[in-house]
Design an enzyme around this catalytic site. Sequence first.
Site, mmCIF file in Angstrom:
data_model
loop_
_atom_site.group_PDB
_atom_site.id
_atom_site.type_symbol
_atom_site.label_atom_id
_atom_site.label_comp_id
_atom_site.label_asym_id
_atom_site.label_seq_id
_atom_site.Cartn_x
_atom_site.Cartn_y
_atom_site.Cartn_z
ATOM 1 N N ASP A 1 9.462 1.079 6.276
ATOM 2 C CA ASP A 1 10.488 0.551 7.069
ATOM 3 C C ASP A 1 11.326 1.487 8.074
ATOM 4 O O ASP A 1 11.692 1.387 8.978
ATOM 5 C CB ASP A 1 11.257 -0.307 6.211
ATOM 6 C CG ASP A 1 10.668 -1.350 5.184
ATOM 7 O OD1 ASP A 1 9.465 -1.464 5.655
ATOM 8 O OD2 ASP A 1 11.267 -1.923 4.221
ATOM 9 N N GLY B 1 17.192 -10.045 3.957
ATOM 10 C CA GLY B 1 16.465 -10.210 2.983
ATOM 11 C C GLY B 1 15.096 -11.182 3.320
ATOM 12 O O GLY B 1 14.723 -12.004 2.577
ATOM 13 N N THR C 1 0.866 -1.163 -0.095
ATOM 14 C CA THR C 1 0.007 -0.031 -0.079
ATOM 15 C C THR C 1 1.043 1.399 0.187
ATOM 16 O O THR C 1 0.240 2.358 -0.465
ATOM 17 C CB THR C 1 -0.922 -0.062 1.094
ATOM 18 O OG1 THR C 1 -0.036 -0.102 2.474
ATOM 19 C CG2 THR C 1 -2.042 -1.074 1.130
#
Length: 389
Positions: A175, A125, A38
């Site tokens: 993030d 990752g 989003t």
Amino acid sequence: MTAAAAAGLAARFVGRFGRAPQVAWWAPGRVNLIGEHTDYNDGFVLPLAIPYGVAAAVAARPDGVLRVASAQVPGAPVEVAVEALAPGAVSGWAAYIVGVVWALRAEGHPVGGADVLVDGDVPLGAGLSSSAALGCAVAAALADRGGLALPRPELARLAQRSENAFVGAPTGIMDQSAALLATAGHALFLDTRTLAAEQVPLDLPGHHLALLVVDTRAPHALVDGAYADRRRTCAAAARTLGVPALRDVPAGGLDAALAALADPVARRRVRHVVTENDRVLRTVDLLRRGDLRAVGPLLTASHESLRDDYEVSVPRLDVAVAAALAAGALGARVTGGGFGGCVVVLVAAAAVPSLAAAVADAFAAHGWDRPRPFTVLPTAGAHPLDVSG
Ligand code: ADP
Ligand code: MG
């Protein structure tokens, strides 16, 4: 991070650079509770910072040379002259550090040479944002060392700029915001258009609940191309619909929007983004009212939407979610961009061991690597470490 860990970081810095660090900061990774894919649609996200992160220790150098090292990467430090910094000058893991120096300098901040050591425990990752933890720890440490009075949202933006323009990863602001703005015991409700942020209570122990993260260790493949492809599809659909971004399509306008799109793939992508934004808003509403258990079905609905409409799931994620739900989870979903990485499970605290075992059994039955389960509590964002010895 404990005093002993900070002392260990300082000792490793001395081992790498033969001198003591001047400042150090720690920044956390994150789990996104809900609101996936989003952020690049100007929408809503609800991450929480986790008690795993990256520490960055820094000492300034007068000679304009930047030397960067990672405790997770063997070998000599990567060296570059700050005057020579430009996107492409450094690649690989070191770019995540060097890029922050580049971004600060590109905006006129007086950052010169430095020795930088990073040391982290976020799996790389795995969708828990080791990259933002790294970038934000480095940005905060460099700003601290340089005496730059940069507010946290500004540090987040600079770390994002580094990752976007220097590393070349087209990520949103979620993030970095979690790494810098999160507070303990809360999820961070972020409007990625206005950057308005609200701390939403997430008192898991008070409700006898737990958030279990399961790293499925699924190998990532085709991630970058698929991500870019979805971004393009969303941007094109917004243009067709005549809105600045898909965030501007409210849940009540979904049917009309779908009717206006000819391409079935675009219709599925739009349906995910519109319903996901709505699920974030409903989740925030439930958390504000302290109804944590009711969030479960929204998490599961998010997973189904990401699997069927956004098509970013893979078998290991689906099996982990299905096994968790069969073992009594209140809700479960992939977290992060997808194509591997982690699932997040809302579960009664007492059921964590049996649920983790059920997921492990399901993986064993498929002959897959053992998944790595761990619980997380919402943790505070970046903080300085005392490396003065
Ligand atoms: P995620 O952010 O989900 O962990 P990314 O692909 O965005 O995944 O970022 C992972 C990359 O960040 C690693 O491949 C590595 O280049 C860099 N990185 C993260 N933490 C460290 C670390 N402690 N030391 C060196 N590089 C790191
Ligand atoms: Mg990342």
